[in-house]
Enzyme design. Structure first.
Site, PDB file in Angstrom:
ATOM      1  N   ALA A 127       0.839  -1.121   0.005  1.00 16.03           N
ATOM      2  CA  ALA A 127       0.093  -0.028   0.133  1.00 16.03           C
ATOM      3  C   ALA A 127       0.861   1.393   0.020  1.00 16.03           C
ATOM      4  O   ALA A 127       0.698   2.052  -0.849  1.00 16.03           O
ATOM      5  CB  ALA A 127      -0.942   0.083   1.174  1.00 16.03           C
ATOM      6  N   ASP A 128       2.069   1.306   0.820  1.00 14.34           N
ATOM      7  CA  ASP A 128       3.116   2.363   0.854  1.00 14.34           C
ATOM      8  C   ASP A 128       3.583   2.547  -0.431  1.00 14.34           C
ATOM      9  O   ASP A 128       3.544   3.829  -0.966  1.00 14.34           O
ATOM     10  CB  ASP A 128       3.985   2.002   1.844  1.00 14.34           C
ATOM     11  CG  ASP A 128       3.523   2.242   3.135  1.00 14.34           C
ATOM     12  OD1 ASP A 128       2.421   2.733   3.479  1.00 14.34           O
ATOM     13  OD2 ASP A 128       4.362   1.716   3.955  1.00 14.34           O
ATOM     14  N   LEU A 129       3.852   1.742  -1.073  1.00 20.25           N
ATOM     15  CA  LEU A 129       4.693   1.653  -2.411  1.00 20.25           C
ATOM     16  C   LEU A 129       3.640   1.928  -3.516  1.00 20.25           C
ATOM     17  O   LEU A 129       3.958   2.931  -4.444  1.00 20.25           O
ATOM     18  CB  LEU A 129       5.082   0.171  -2.798  1.00 20.25           C
ATOM     19  CG  LEU A 129       6.384  -0.101  -1.756  1.00 20.25           C
ATOM     20  CD1 LEU A 129       6.668  -1.632  -2.277  1.00 20.25           C
ATOM     21  CD2 LEU A 129       7.531   0.615  -1.659  1.00 20.25           C
TER      22      LEU A 129
END
Length: 354
Positions: A127-129
């Site tokens: 999700a961060d990426l």
């Protein structure tokens, strides 16, 4: 820029591998944005920039007076990108957002893992990426649009939006087919046989998409009779009889090592590949050929190898020219570039502004 930098709170802190990888090719300045002087310095930096990226909770930038509307009055060409947990507005906008929370809320964990074993997180901060990638795409579009309009704009994405988008065909199954996806383990939920299979010496992936590929697969595996077998001859039959088919496939694969099957299947036009551990990935012949692992020398840690960019621009290739800095390592250097005198910088340092 938010004070927190990914990697600080992971194993090793600023000396850890996550920090070293994430912050290569950067300079680092720290500013105390609770001090008016820190805000003034930040605005001076912004006056020299095309793009600002922030990942505060949505209300913070307004409290600090560094929201897009405020900055755009003096810098109408500014591109301002916000990444949040759940969006800039709405009932959950002020919640703290973390990768695994978004993985769960987006449905990703409900379709990951073996049936009956409960939800499973993906083994990377996906999700961060993805939120970062989508923000970068938005920035590029905004920069291109600015060439014609002459104006910047505010753009935003979130961990939740990114993961809902990345659910891809799984959300389409709900929205179009009215079917709620569940866990399928290592096997593709709709294309059968596609998944993880075991040869004599270990595991590999095989992907069989379409009737022609299915026929080639059966022929290579020495089971041409499966093409006309009522249990397996069409997609629906292979779905209903998935377990028996997979057991038969594994029984036949056990006669040879992975290298044999990988070569045979790929020569026959059936996608097949080894399942590597991460060390084996770096040693993979094709990975070495692509040159994605780069070398850099850190003033703090010496020689390092890091993964570079996955996109190769032939005329303007990317380089890793700078190892990760210590937090605030370049504060004085950057403030000098803004034209601050030594005496002023000494005073700001004593006051805890940077």
């Amino acid at each position: 820029m938010p004070e927190h930098m990914r990697g600080d709170d992971t194993l090793g802190g600023q000396d850890g591998s996550d920090y070293q990888y994430t912050h290569r090719n950067k300079r680092s300045i720290t500013l105390n944005l609770k001090e008016p002087a820190g805000i003034r310095l930040l605005k001076q930096l912004i006056s020299t920039a095309d793009v600002v990226v922030e990942n505060f909770r949505p209300d913070v930038k307004f409290r600090l007076g560094i929201d897009y509307e405020t900055l755009a009055k003096e810098h109408p060409r500014l591109i301002y990108a916000s990444i949040s947990g759940f969006g800039q507005t709405g009932p959950l906008a002020q919640r703290p957002g973390f990768d695994q929370i978004a993985q769960g809320m987006s449905g990703l964990m409900s379709v990951t893992g073996k049936p009956g074993d409960g939800p499973m997180r993906v083994g990377i901060p996906i999700a961060d990426l993805c939120a970062g990638i989508f923000a970068a795409q938005g920035i590029l579009v905004a920069l291109l649009e600015r060439e014609s309009s002459g104006r910047g704009q505010f753009l935003h994405t979130s961990l939740l939006e990114s993961m809902v988008y990345m659910m891809d065909f799984q959300t389409a199954r709900v929205l179009i087919d009215g079917e709620v996806p569940t866990q399928a383990g290592n096997y593709h939920p709709t294309s059968i046989p596609t998944g993880v299979y075991k040869a004599r010496d270990g595991w590999m992936n095989i992907a069989v998409f379409g009737s022609k590929i299915w026929e080639r697969f059966c022929d290579i595996l020495g089971a041409p009779e499966w093409v006309t077998d009522p249990r397996y001859q069409d997609k629906r039959g292979r779905s209903v009889n998935r377990d028996s088919l997979n057991a038969e496939i594994n029984r036949r694969l056990a006669a040879q090592d992975r290298a044999y099957w990988v070569q045979r299947f790929n020569e026959g036009g059936v996608a097949c590949g080894l399942i590597n551990d991460v060390k084996e990935v770096i040693e993979e012949e094709q990975v070495r050929h692509l040159g994605i692992v780069k070398e850099v020398v850190s003033a703090h840690h010496g020689h390092q190898r890091l993964v570079g960019q996955p996109v190769q621009l032939e005329r303007t290739p990317s380089l890793i020219v700078r190892a990760a800095p210590k937090r605030g390592e370049h504060s004085a250097e950057i403030l000098h570039e803004l034209g601050l005198a030594d005496s002023e910088m000494k005073r700001l340092k004593e006051e805890g502004v940077y």
